[in-house]
Structures are given as structure tokens and as C-alpha cells.
Design an enzyme around this catalytic site. Structure first.
Site, short mmCIF file in Angstrom:
data_model
loop_
_atom_site.label_atom_id
_atom_site.label_comp_id
_atom_site.label_asym_id
_atom_site.label_seq_id
_atom_site.Cartn_x
_atom_site.Cartn_y
_atom_site.Cartn_z
N GLU A 155 9.61 -4.29 10.38
CA GLU A 155 10.03 -2.99 9.83
C GLU A 155 10.62 -2.08 10.90
O GLU A 155 10.07 -1.96 12.00
CB GLU A 155 8.83 -2.30 9.14
N LYS A 210 -1.20 -9.33 2.89
CA LYS A 210 -0.42 -8.87 4.06
C LYS A 210 -1.27 -7.91 4.86
O LYS A 210 -2.01 -7.11 4.29
CB LYS A 210 0.87 -8.18 3.62
N GLU A 270 -1.06 -5.43 8.66
CA GLU A 270 -0.20 -4.93 9.73
C GLU A 270 -0.82 -5.22 11.10
O GLU A 270 -2.04 -5.18 11.25
CB GLU A 270 -0.02 -3.41 9.58
N ASP A 329 -1.12 -6.12 -0.27
CA ASP A 329 -1.44 -5.50 1.02
C ASP A 329 -2.93 -5.28 1.20
O ASP A 329 -3.61 -4.82 0.27
CB ASP A 329 -0.77 -4.12 1.10
N ASP A 341 0.84 -1.20 0.00
CA ASP A 341 0.00 0.00 0.00
C ASP A 341 0.88 1.26 0.00
O ASP A 341 0.36 2.37 -0.11
CB ASP A 341 -1.01 -0.01 1.16
N SER A 342 2.19 1.07 0.07
CA SER A 342 3.12 2.19 -0.15
C SER A 342 2.85 2.83 -1.52
O SER A 342 3.28 3.96 -1.76
CB SER A 342 4.57 1.71 -0.05
#
Ligand code: KIV
Length: 273
Positions: free
Chosen positions: A187, A118, A120, A88, A49-50
């Protein structure tokens, strides 16, 4: 898919099996041409999602939508033959409940054809990850610095310097390690902690700004390729300066167009006789 109906791509379970061996090579990809360039060299490609910040100029990733992730997931899948592809789950699509997470993860898998999602979060996401993995959705975890929490964390900064942060990351790593996730991104944290959690859990750790002690590494491709001319974080190694080279090429093109040096004879159609 091959004729036997099985994909030639690396599966999430093959990634898990790489724990402790040759480091796992991962990069982000958002488009078909970039996926084609990176695929042969990577074990795993992440449609991160960056992309909200890298491609769309957003300040954070929190406004990225499921539609955006699905569109870019499909684009990346068109360019990949070998790497495991993970998409993501964007902010707001999995935190509310495990059922909402399941529905949105199913949409990502069905519409893109990717291998895994993915999300978080540490301890607080264990129940959700267990729910998804028990129902056929491979999940890559993400702990340490979590960009989707930027507003509550008060910015992007490395974590694990203070005792409460260290113990939170330790607890998160153990929780995700036992949740059913096939690997976990770690991270923005310090080397001793990355080393400790990597040896403590049975799934691979994929580091970004988390030292060489992890089982694999991931970078945002655009950072690694030097596509930006602005600030480079300490953990990024720039393997090229494509941003500077693109600007120089555009400058030369502009000069050629203004001087009528381009298009030249060889770029011009001639009437067929
Ligand atoms: O969104 C992303 O690109 C990521 C990686 C940096 C791990 O989460």
C-alpha cells in the site's frame, strides 16, 4: 460447497499461481448485497477493517473489533460463489503473540467460513505468519503504508520516498515473501519500489496506491464507486458517482412525498374482490 464437498471459490493457492499473469482483481466488500454485485468480477474480495471508517464513521481502523469483522465476514460469505474471501484481522488481535493470532484467526475462519485472513506488518510479523500458515491458516500480508500503525506513523502518507523507508519496505517484502503468506498487499508506495519488490518475490503483490507494476490491484469499493462526496486520494479512480446519485434520488423522493406524488396508484394495494 459443491456436492463433492469442495468450494467453487478461488483458493489462496490459485491466487498465488496467478503471479506474473493477468493482473489479479480485488475489491473490498462488507455486506451481502455488495458481495453479490462484485463477486463475478473479482478474483479476491477483502472484508477490510477499512469498514470501521467507511461504514461506521470511525476516524481510524484501530477501534474495529473482532466481533465486527466476524459479523461482516459472515455477511460477505452469504453473497459470494466465486471469489477468494479474505477477512482482515483487526488491530490488537494478532500483534501480542503468535498464539493469540492463531486463536483469533481460527475464530475468523470457523465463524465466517472465509478462505484466509490478512494482517499488517513486515519483518516483525514473519514468525506469526509462519506459525499460522504451518497450522492451516492461509495469510495475506500487508506492507508499505499500514493503516493500523497510524498513531505511530503520525498519519496516513505514502512511504518509500526516503532511503530508510525504501530499505524497510524492501526487507518487509522479502520477509513476507518467504513467510508462507500466499500474497501481499503493498500500500501507498512509489512505482520503482513496487516494481522491484514484485519481481524480487515469488508471491503476488496486490497494489493499492502502488502503481501498475504490482501483480494485482485492490481498491476500497466505496471509493471506486464514488459513494463518498468528500476527498478522493490520488490513487483512487472513481468509476461512478453513486454518492451524488443517491443524494439526488433522496431529494426527488422527499419532493414526491411532500407533494403526495408518491406513493402513486401503482404503489398502492387495492382491496381484493
Ligand atoms: O482495510 C482495507 O480495506 C485494506 C485494503 C485497503 C487493502 O486493508
Amino acid at each position: 460447497m459443491s456436492a463433492s464437498g469442495t468450494s467453487k471459490r478461488l483458493t489462496p493457492s490459485r491466487i498465488t499461481a496467478m503471479k506474473g499473469g493477468t493482473p489479479i482483481v480485488c475489491l473490498t466488500a462488507y455486506t451481502t448485497p455488495m458481495a453479490r454485485l462484485l463477486d463475478a468480477h473479482c478474483d479476491l474480495l477483502l472484508v477490510g477493517d477499512s469498514l470501521g471508517m467507511v461504514l461506521y464513521g470511525m476516524e481510524t481502523t484501530t477501534a474495529v473489533t473482532l466481533d465486527m469483522m466476524v459479523a461482516h465476514g459472515k455477511a460477505v460469505m452469504r453473497g459470494v460463489e466465486k471469489a477468494c474471501v479474505v477477512v482482515d484481522m483487526p488491530f490488537g488481535t494478532y500483534q501480542e503473540s503468535k498464539e493469540v493470532a492463531f486463536r483469533n484467526a481460527v475464530r475468523i475462519l470457523q465463524e465466517t467460513g472465509c478462505d484466509a485472513v490478512k494482517l499488517e506488518g513486515g519483518e516483525e510479523m514473519v514468525e506469526t505468519i509462519a506459525f499460522l500458515t504451518a497450522r492451516g491458516i492461509p495469510v495475506l500480508g500487508h506492507i508499505g503504508l499500514m493503516p493500523q500503525l497510524v498513531h505511530t506513523a503520525g498519519g496516513y502518507r505514502s512511504v518509500g520516498h526516503k532511503e530508510h523507508e525504501t530499505s524497510k519496505i524492501r526487507r518487509d517484502a522479502h520477509a513476507i515473501g518467504g513467510s508462507g503468506a500466499f500474497a501481499v498487499v503493498v500500500e501507498g508506495t512509489v512505482e520503482p519500489l513496487a516494481r522491484e519488490v514484485t519481481s524480487a518475490i515469488h508471491i503476488p503483490t496486490i497494489g493499492i496506491g502502488a502503481s501498475s507494476a504490482c501483480d494485482g490491484q485492490i481498491l476500497v469499493s466505496d471509493d471506486m464507486l464514488g459513494l463518498f462526496n468528500d476527498f478522493t486520494p490520488r490513487f483512487v479512480k472513481r468509476y461512478d458517482e453513486l454518492g451524488k446519485r443517491a443524494a439526488a434520488a433522496a431529494e426527488e423522493y422527499a419532493k414526491d412525498v411532500r407533494s403526495r406524488a408518491f406513493p402513486a396508484v401503482e404503489h398502492t394495494f387495492k382491496r381484493r374482490t
